[in-house]
Design a protein around this motif. Structure first.
Motif, PDB file in Angstrom:
ATOM      1  N   UNK A   1      -4.476   4.999   5.659  1.00  0.00           N
ATOM      2  CA  UNK A   1      -4.074   5.495   4.339  1.00  0.00           C
ATOM      3  C   UNK A   1      -2.905   6.455   4.486  1.00  0.00           C
ATOM      4  N   UNK A   2      -2.018   6.445   3.507  1.00  0.00           N
ATOM      5  CA  UNK A   2      -0.887   7.373   3.530  1.00  0.00           C
ATOM      6  C   UNK A   2      -0.861   8.289   2.315  1.00  0.00           C
ATOM      7  N   UNK A   3      -1.881   8.172   1.447  1.00  0.00           N
ATOM      8  CA  UNK A   3      -1.969   9.007   0.258  1.00  0.00           C
ATOM      9  C   UNK A   3      -3.424   9.411   0.054  1.00  0.00           C
ATOM     10  N   UNK A   4      -3.645  10.698  -0.234  1.00  0.00           N
ATOM     11  CA  UNK A   4      -4.968  11.199  -0.580  1.00  0.00           C
ATOM     12  C   UNK A   4      -4.894  11.894  -1.937  1.00  0.00           C
ATOM     13  N   UNK A   5      -5.879  11.590  -2.789  1.00  0.00           N
ATOM     14  CA  UNK A   5      -5.927  12.155  -4.131  1.00  0.00           C
ATOM     15  C   UNK A   5      -7.330  12.669  -4.415  1.00  0.00           C
ATOM     16  N   UNK A   6      -7.470  13.884  -4.915  1.00  0.00           N
ATOM     17  CA  UNK A   6      -8.806  14.368  -5.244  1.00  0.00           C
ATOM     18  C   UNK A   6      -9.363  13.675  -6.483  1.00  0.00           C
ATOM     19  N   UNK A   7     -10.624  13.275  -6.402  1.00  0.00           N
ATOM     20  CA  UNK A   7     -11.324  12.668  -7.521  1.00  0.00           C
ATOM     21  C   UNK A   7     -12.697  13.331  -7.614  1.00  0.00           C
ATOM     22  N   UNK A   8     -13.397  13.062  -8.706  1.00  0.00           N
ATOM     23  CA  UNK A   8     -14.727  13.636  -8.858  1.00  0.00           C
ATOM     24  C   UNK A   8     -15.601  13.206  -7.687  1.00  0.00           C
ATOM     25  N   UNK A   9     -16.110  14.164  -6.964  1.00  0.00           N
ATOM     26  CA  UNK A   9     -17.004  13.859  -5.858  1.00  0.00           C
ATOM     27  C   UNK A   9     -16.336  13.661  -4.525  1.00  0.00           C
ATOM     28  N   UNK A  10     -15.015  13.839  -4.426  1.00  0.00           N
ATOM     29  CA  UNK A  10     -14.399  13.685  -3.106  1.00  0.00           C
ATOM     30  C   UNK A  10     -12.924  13.349  -3.129  1.00  0.00           C
ATOM     31  N   UNK A  11     -12.509  12.501  -2.188  1.00  0.00           N
ATOM     32  CA  UNK A  11     -11.110  12.120  -2.033  1.00  0.00           C
ATOM     33  C   UNK A  11     -10.948  10.613  -2.136  1.00  0.00           C
ATOM     34  N   UNK A  12      -9.853  10.182  -2.749  1.00  0.00           N
ATOM     35  CA  UNK A  12      -9.508   8.769  -2.879  1.00  0.00           C
ATOM     36  C   UNK A  12      -8.325   8.486  -1.964  1.00  0.00           C
ATOM     37  N   UNK A  13      -8.471   7.508  -1.081  1.00  0.00           N
ATOM     38  CA  UNK A  13      -7.400   7.119  -0.161  1.00  0.00           C
ATOM     39  C   UNK A  13      -6.642   5.918  -0.714  1.00  0.00           C
ATOM     40  N   UNK A  14      -5.334   5.948  -0.539  1.00  0.00           N
ATOM     41  CA  UNK A  14      -4.469   4.849  -0.968  1.00  0.00           C
ATOM     42  C   UNK A  14      -3.536   4.485   0.182  1.00  0.00           C
ATOM     43  N   UNK A  15      -3.048   3.261   0.161  1.00  0.00           N
ATOM     44  CA  UNK A  15      -1.961   2.877   1.063  1.00  0.00           C
ATOM     45  C   UNK A  15      -0.864   2.248   0.222  1.00  0.00           C
ATOM     46  N   UNK A  16       0.279   2.918   0.152  1.00  0.00           N
ATOM     47  CA  UNK A  16       1.394   2.443  -0.665  1.00  0.00           C
ATOM     48  C   UNK A  16       2.532   1.881   0.163  1.00  0.00           C
ATOM     49  N   UNK A  17       2.368   1.846   1.500  1.00  0.00           N
ATOM     50  CA  UNK A  17       3.461   1.397   2.372  1.00  0.00           C
ATOM     51  C   UNK A  17       3.853  -0.050   2.110  1.00  0.00           C
ATOM     52  N   UNK A  18       2.856  -0.943   2.039  1.00  0.00           N
ATOM     53  CA  UNK A  18       3.160  -2.361   1.854  1.00  0.00           C
ATOM     54  C   UNK A  18       3.843  -2.639   0.535  1.00  0.00           C
ATOM     55  N   UNK A  19       3.345  -2.011  -0.524  1.00  0.00           N
ATOM     56  CA  UNK A  19       3.970  -2.189  -1.833  1.00  0.00           C
ATOM     57  C   UNK A  19       5.400  -1.663  -1.819  1.00  0.00           C
ATOM     58  N   UNK A  20       5.615  -0.544  -1.118  1.00  0.00           N
ATOM     59  CA  UNK A  20       6.959   0.017  -1.029  1.00  0.00           C
ATOM     60  C   UNK A  20       7.920  -0.888  -0.280  1.00  0.00           C
ATOM     61  N   UNK A  21       7.432  -1.497   0.808  1.00  0.00           N
ATOM     62  CA  UNK A  21       8.279  -2.409   1.576  1.00  0.00           C
ATOM     63  C   UNK A  21       8.668  -3.624   0.744  1.00  0.00           C
ATOM     64  N   UNK A  22       7.698  -4.258   0.111  1.00  0.00           N
ATOM     65  CA  UNK A  22       7.986  -5.473  -0.660  1.00  0.00           C
ATOM     66  C   UNK A  22       8.947  -5.172  -1.804  1.00  0.00           C
TER      67      UNK A  22
END
Length: 277
Positions: free
Chosen positions: A85-106
């Motif tokens: 994962x390259x992005x972390x976002x706080x959400x209710x109850x913890x952290x949400x992980x995202x990976x935006x690298x592939x979308x950015x490349x395409x």
């Protein structure tokens, strides 16, 4: 003021603060965005403390992308399938992980490099976290074939097995010349970052094709030099950097900023502009 950060080691080179500040100014938002250099052993503790103190979001670069996924309580499909994962976002109850690298490349390939991926043959050099972060998106974009090559053949085979797609195959480094040419050659190894030599045959890229380094700046220099010697079109990953950042910005703020002005600003300051964040 909402606080954001990029975690990495090293991280002093990171352009993420400048990118997100430019996006925020464009969208009329106020935010604070800092760099945080942290050793792998301390990453989880430092990241948890950042969010416990009200941190609104974090970008994550080398060497913490796998640890970022492990730290999260929930992950988007891109992060789960890549295992990083390259992005972390706080959400209710913890952290949400995202990976935006592939979308950015395409997005950079389609909109800035004007390369249509549908029906193309692509070569992915490397099978680590950087390669995993983009492999699925490349297939989703319609490639006819994706060949994964890594110095450690087992790692390439393991990535292909995870892809579970008949269009993906693994091959040894020694088979590169025999497998060529490709419409797209993507360099995702750490050779440039580590200052290691890059031995590649000259005929890898087909006429009208593109050589693309996921890094930017000095780390991309050896691959771009090889492409110049081979006489093929090439670019570094600065566009991917900006596009993946825009994806993260949209996750955090609900609006996707215009990327061309920010890309132009960065390119003007670093003509051959690397690291992976």
């Amino acid at each position: 003021m909402p606080r954001y950060v990029v975690f990495g080691q090293p991280v002093g080179h990171s352009r993420s603060p400048a990118i997100h500040r430019a996006f925020a100014a464009q969208c009329g938002l106020a935010l604070r965005y800092d760099r945080c250099e942290v050793a792998p052993a301390a990453f989880a503790e430092v990241a948890r403390d950042f969010f416990a103190r009200g941190g609104a979001g974090a970008n994550v670069t080398l060497p913490h992308k796998a640890a970022a996924l492990a730290l999260a309580d929930v992950a988007d499909p891109a992060a789960r399938r890549a295992g990083v994962a390259n992005v972390l976002t706080p959400v209710a109850g913890g952290l949400h992980a995202h990976n935006t690298d592939g979308a950015g490349l395409v997005r950079d390939l389609h909109e800035r490099q004007r390369l249509t991926l549908e029906g193309r043959r692509a070569l992915l050099l490397g099978a680590g976290g950087a390669a995993r972060g983009v492999a699925w998106n490349l297939l989703d974009a319609g490639l006819a074939e994706l060949l994964v090559v890594n110095r450690t053949e087992r790692a390439a085979a393991e990535l292909v097995a995870r892809l579970e797609d008949p269009r993906a195959a693994a091959a040894p480094w020694s088979a590169l010349a025999e497998a060529a040419p490709f419409d797209l050659v993507i360099h995702a190894t750490a050779a440039g970052v580590l200052g290691q030599p890059l031995a590649l045959p000259s005929g890898l890229v087909a006429a009208g094709g593109l050589a693309y380094d996921l890094s930017y700046g000095s780390a991309a220099a050896p691959f771009l030099a090889w492409a110049a010697r081979a006489g093929v079109a090439a670019c570094d990953g600065l566009g991917m950097l900006v596009e993946q950042a825009a994806e993260a910005f949209a996750i955090w703020h609900g609006v996707r900023p215009a990327t061309d002005p920010v890309y132009a600003m960065l390119r003007a300051s670093m003509p051959v502009a690397a690291s992976l964040a």
